[in-house]
Design a protein around this motif. Sequence first.
Motif, PDB file in Angstrom:
ATOM      1  N   ASN A 394     -40.773 -47.618  28.567  1.00 38.48           N
ATOM      2  CA  ASN A 394     -41.877 -48.371  27.958  1.00 38.48           C
ATOM      3  C   ASN A 394     -43.175 -47.566  27.871  1.00 38.48           C
ATOM      4  N   PHE A 395     -43.133 -46.318  28.359  1.00 31.56           N
ATOM      5  CA  PHE A 395     -44.377 -45.551  28.397  1.00 31.56           C
ATOM      6  C   PHE A 395     -44.222 -44.216  27.697  1.00 31.56           C
ATOM      7  N   LYS A 396     -45.360 -43.705  27.239  1.00 34.89           N
ATOM      8  CA  LYS A 396     -45.343 -42.362  26.658  1.00 34.89           C
ATOM      9  C   LYS A 396     -46.602 -41.622  27.115  1.00 34.89           C
ATOM     10  N   LEU A 397     -46.535 -40.302  27.044  1.00 28.75           N
ATOM     11  CA  LEU A 397     -47.693 -39.498  27.412  1.00 28.75           C
ATOM     12  C   LEU A 397     -48.315 -38.995  26.104  1.00 28.75           C
ATOM     13  N   VAL A 398     -49.622 -39.243  25.956  1.00 30.60           N
ATOM     14  CA  VAL A 398     -50.292 -38.876  24.703  1.00 30.60           C
ATOM     15  C   VAL A 398     -51.343 -37.813  25.008  1.00 30.60           C
ATOM     16  N   GLU A 399     -51.298 -36.750  24.244  1.00 34.30           N
ATOM     17  CA  GLU A 399     -52.311 -35.704  24.394  1.00 34.30           C
ATOM     18  C   GLU A 399     -53.432 -36.007  23.404  1.00 34.30           C
ATOM     19  N   VAL A 400     -54.665 -36.052  23.901  1.00 29.35           N
ATOM     20  CA  VAL A 400     -55.805 -36.389  23.042  1.00 29.35           C
ATOM     21  C   VAL A 400     -56.769 -35.215  23.016  1.00 29.35           C
ATOM     22  N   LEU A 401     -57.016 -34.697  21.815  1.00 28.87           N
ATOM     23  CA  LEU A 401     -58.004 -33.626  21.677  1.00 28.87           C
ATOM     24  C   LEU A 401     -59.297 -34.260  21.193  1.00 28.87           C
ATOM     25  N   MET A 402     -60.345 -34.185  22.022  1.00 32.03           N
ATOM     26  CA  MET A 402     -61.587 -34.886  21.712  1.00 32.03           C
ATOM     27  C   MET A 402     -62.557 -33.964  20.982  1.00 32.03           C
ATOM     28  N   GLY A 403     -62.206 -33.585  19.750  1.00 32.68           N
ATOM     29  CA  GLY A 403     -63.130 -32.756  18.966  1.00 32.68           C
ATOM     30  C   GLY A 403     -64.330 -33.595  18.564  1.00 32.68           C
ATOM     31  N   SER A 404     -65.481 -32.953  18.291  1.00 34.84           N
ATOM     32  CA  SER A 404     -66.664 -33.768  17.995  1.00 34.84           C
ATOM     33  C   SER A 404     -66.522 -34.498  16.662  1.00 34.84           C
ATOM     34  N   LYS A 405     -65.710 -33.945  15.733  1.00 32.17           N
ATOM     35  CA  LYS A 405     -65.606 -34.568  14.414  1.00 32.17           C
ATOM     36  C   LYS A 405     -64.353 -35.402  14.251  1.00 32.17           C
ATOM     37  N   GLN A 406     -63.382 -35.193  15.139  1.00 35.80           N
ATOM     38  CA  GLN A 406     -62.154 -35.956  15.016  1.00 35.80           C
ATOM     39  C   GLN A 406     -61.473 -36.030  16.368  1.00 35.80           C
ATOM     40  N   VAL A 407     -61.004 -37.220  16.722  1.00 30.61           N
ATOM     41  CA  VAL A 407     -60.239 -37.353  17.961  1.00 30.61           C
ATOM     42  C   VAL A 407     -58.777 -37.389  17.540  1.00 30.61           C
ATOM     43  N   GLN A 408     -57.998 -36.373  17.948  1.00 27.17           N
ATOM     44  CA  GLN A 408     -56.611 -36.293  17.481  1.00 27.17           C
ATOM     45  C   GLN A 408     -55.666 -36.671  18.603  1.00 27.17           C
ATOM     46  N   ARG A 409     -54.683 -37.528  18.270  1.00 30.03           N
ATOM     47  CA  ARG A 409     -53.721 -37.964  19.286  1.00 30.03           C
ATOM     48  C   ARG A 409     -52.342 -37.441  18.939  1.00 30.03           C
ATOM     49  N   MET A 410     -51.587 -37.030  19.961  1.00 22.16           N
ATOM     50  CA  MET A 410     -50.236 -36.548  19.714  1.00 22.16           C
ATOM     51  C   MET A 410     -49.332 -37.005  20.856  1.00 22.16           C
ATOM     52  N   VAL A 411     -48.235 -37.686  20.515  1.00 25.77           N
ATOM     53  CA  VAL A 411     -47.308 -38.153  21.557  1.00 25.77           C
ATOM     54  C   VAL A 411     -46.442 -36.964  21.973  1.00 25.77           C
ATOM     55  N   LEU A 412     -46.321 -36.717  23.280  1.00 22.52           N
ATOM     56  CA  LEU A 412     -45.542 -35.573  23.759  1.00 22.52           C
ATOM     57  C   LEU A 412     -44.072 -35.960  23.936  1.00 22.52           C
ATOM     58  N   ASP A 413     -43.237 -34.994  23.689  1.00 20.14           N
ATOM     59  CA  ASP A 413     -41.798 -35.206  23.837  1.00 20.14           C
ATOM     60  C   ASP A 413     -41.452 -35.294  25.323  1.00 20.14           C
ATOM     61  N   ASN A 414     -40.557 -36.244  25.680  1.00 18.27           N
ATOM     62  CA  ASN A 414     -40.240 -36.483  27.101  1.00 18.27           C
ATOM     63  C   ASN A 414     -39.730 -35.258  27.836  1.00 18.27           C
TER      64      ASN A 414
END
Length: 874
Positions: A394-414
């Motif tokens: 039921n859970f996933k790990l998400v990598e978030v890059l907090m750039g000043s112009k865009q916050v990008q999210r990416m789900v990591l492979d288990n």
Amino acid sequence: GRGRAAAGGSSPPGHAFRRVTLTKPTFCHYCTDFIWGLAGYQCEVCNFMSHEKCLKNVKIPCSCIAPSLVRVPVAHCFGPPGHYKRKFCTVCRKSLESPAFRCEVCELHVHTDCVLFACSDCRQCHQDGHLDHDTYHHHWREGNLSSSARCEFCKKTCGSSEVLSGMRCEWCGILAHAACYVIVTPECTFGRLRNMILPPNCVQLFSRNFSKLHCFRISENLQTETDEDDDVDGSTQGSTKDIQISTDSSKQTLKIFDGNDAVKRNQFRLISVPRIAKNEEVVEAALRSYYINDDQQEYELQTFTQQVLLSDDVINRNDAAEDSNLGSVFRESVPEAWIIRAKPKDEEVIRIYPAWLKVGMAYVSLRVNKDSTVQTVIKEVLPLLGRQTECLQNFKLVEVLMGSKQVQRMVLDNQELILNRLKDIRKTSIRQMNQTRFYIVENSKSIVQVNLFVGGLPPQLSPEEYTNILKEELAIKTNVVSVSHVYQAQGAVVLQISCFSEAERIYMLVKDTVVNDKPLYAVVIPAVMASKIPQNCCPLLVFVNPKSGGLKGRDLLYSFRKLLNPHQVFELTNGGPLPGFHTFSKVPSFRVLVCGGDGTVGWVLGALEEIRHKLVCSEPSVAILPLGTGNDLGRVLRWGAGYSGEDPYSILVSVDEADDVLMDRWTILLDAEEPAEGAENGIAEPEPPKIVQMNNYCGLGIDAELSLDFHHAREEEPGKFNSRFHNKGVYVKVGLQKISHTRNLHKDIKLQVDQHEVELPSIEGLIFINIPSWGSGADLWGSESDNRFEKPRIDDGLLEVVGVTGVVHMGQVQGGFRSGIRIAQGSYFRVTLLKPIPVQVDGEPWIQAPGQIIISAAGPKVHMLKKSKQKQKK
């Protein structure tokens, strides 16, 4: 090291202070007082300057740890670079001399080459489907306060024009010292304007791929040619500004890249170090130039020469014999380039942020080693969050890059190895590592719904016909796109799209699509959840016409977005008033503020009339901020003769305190019996009847003719018409040319009032007035009492009819020496034109062919807001 500094209560948060000798007058960033003597303490990373005695109190975090303190990462919204006087950069704390960026939503100001290091801590103006909370905390932003700003708590001044200092809440606007803001209760109640602010938790917008400018409908024609690529911001040239290439022979200037990404883009920062510097000193200086205050022992420098820079194969040059190289770097005077690299580790401690927690722990620290996968991390984190009973799936790990112009999210492979992931990010850019976080997220079925308002379509078609046009022109995928609202009279539809990439594709395609010779336009609009709006809240819908009067609209747009929620502010050049009314269509009670000239007010009232039946609040009251040239309606409702730079905050307070009044509106039907002039051999068809709405006045004859000449002059050279004073001068000049003309208007028209013929005196202009102000504030009807007529009012269902004998008479009325010739008062008028005659309605002039003009009351009276009197006396 950073972790140690942040953990120890007394040590300043993340700064690397070093005692420096002062060579010019310097102020402390903590207490803003002058630093006497020759020594101060300066942070080598962010340039924070402090007295020795203030060091132990500093609470403002260093730029290097700012990203790790953000509660909810929200990207900034940067307009085109501009010149901002007496402002300081939030990242390096130095003043902004060169063109710089400012966020259009919060008070962030930043140099073009510091943008990469600004952290995404903009205020959260809507729910993004990721988070949902109803209590709001103060959103503090440091500095750039006026020097007269006073602290809410100790009542002493907290602003400074010398340094970045003082704190301001971006929502409620309270001000405080750096020392005082930490004791403020964290909850924010939105301050004095809370009844007008659209609360952020009532607004939903799924904005994943749309730039911030699209989300807040900030028109892109105001954008200068900036590079579209998200991260290219000239940090190559710009970064030299701090370091004048030193002619001092004991110093050496080096180019530093922070990873493969920087090498690809040729983006480096320059550092200046002594020629005999130790390796550690160079590494430390390199880290600090990238706003990283880690332990330099964990990093190393790799050199590479220009040829290598051009080949892509930077990655394999892993120089082991680093130190032996160092000696040779300093042979040439040309700056040599280096890449800063993180040394590989066998284990690390990483932070995992729980995305579903509304309060409580910010993050959990976890030790990971070479064998840790994403799955093992999830498994170890859940018990620490009290969720050990749950199923891992039921859970996933998400990598978030907090750039000043865009916050990008990416789900990591288990199965991914977490240390490898960290290594890859650091190889790409150690700055990005500093702005990357890991979130543990529940796999909820989040529904995506993007609302696009599409206008410019042919009017009066059925929903099916609109869907077919969109299928044909935009190839919409009907399984993910549906038409949720149709505005037939205006030729507009609202699309609901359940897929980000499709929404983005349609948005981009619409801009280049033309249907029946009309370009289409699209506006991203948020969903307002009306049920969540508090009982006593009556949000203000703001329309600004940036083209009105002296082009002050651009600054007002910025101020209102900052003082309110940017989702309540609409730019009229971007789709007109309809997207705004649609967005507010379910809001139970709202008010409207129109910033523009009388023509703009008429445009918004006309749109309101057409869409009223689709609004839950069908009679919102309308206030005016006059930006045009005439502004007669603005004068009558006490909003003044024209905006001259008053504080936008106090304007909003006046709107909040304004009184509700009713105003008549009139419909004018123009039915030409013969074709307009210039038709071939007179065989052309007569024009179809035309209907226009009137709020202020309608003129026939001389005043319409002046208006027409002015209009033509403005269309020929629009650049010159940017001040009211110049505009009036042209009016006078146009008038002088007409002084000797005599026209017998009374012979060319017939007037019928409430079914009775009215004999016209010898006049050159006939004017129907609804409000007691004409031609920029003149009183045409006059004030003396008259037993033939009622005293004029704006809500009595009557129009006053007045004549003028010519330009000289009009000038005397303008000067207040005479009034017009009173002719009639009534509620239904028929004018017969025997010749083509100039006509103007609310300042819009044209030549009307012979025929009938019928003026009658339009629908219900409109609710206007009149500035209350006690406010004016102050």
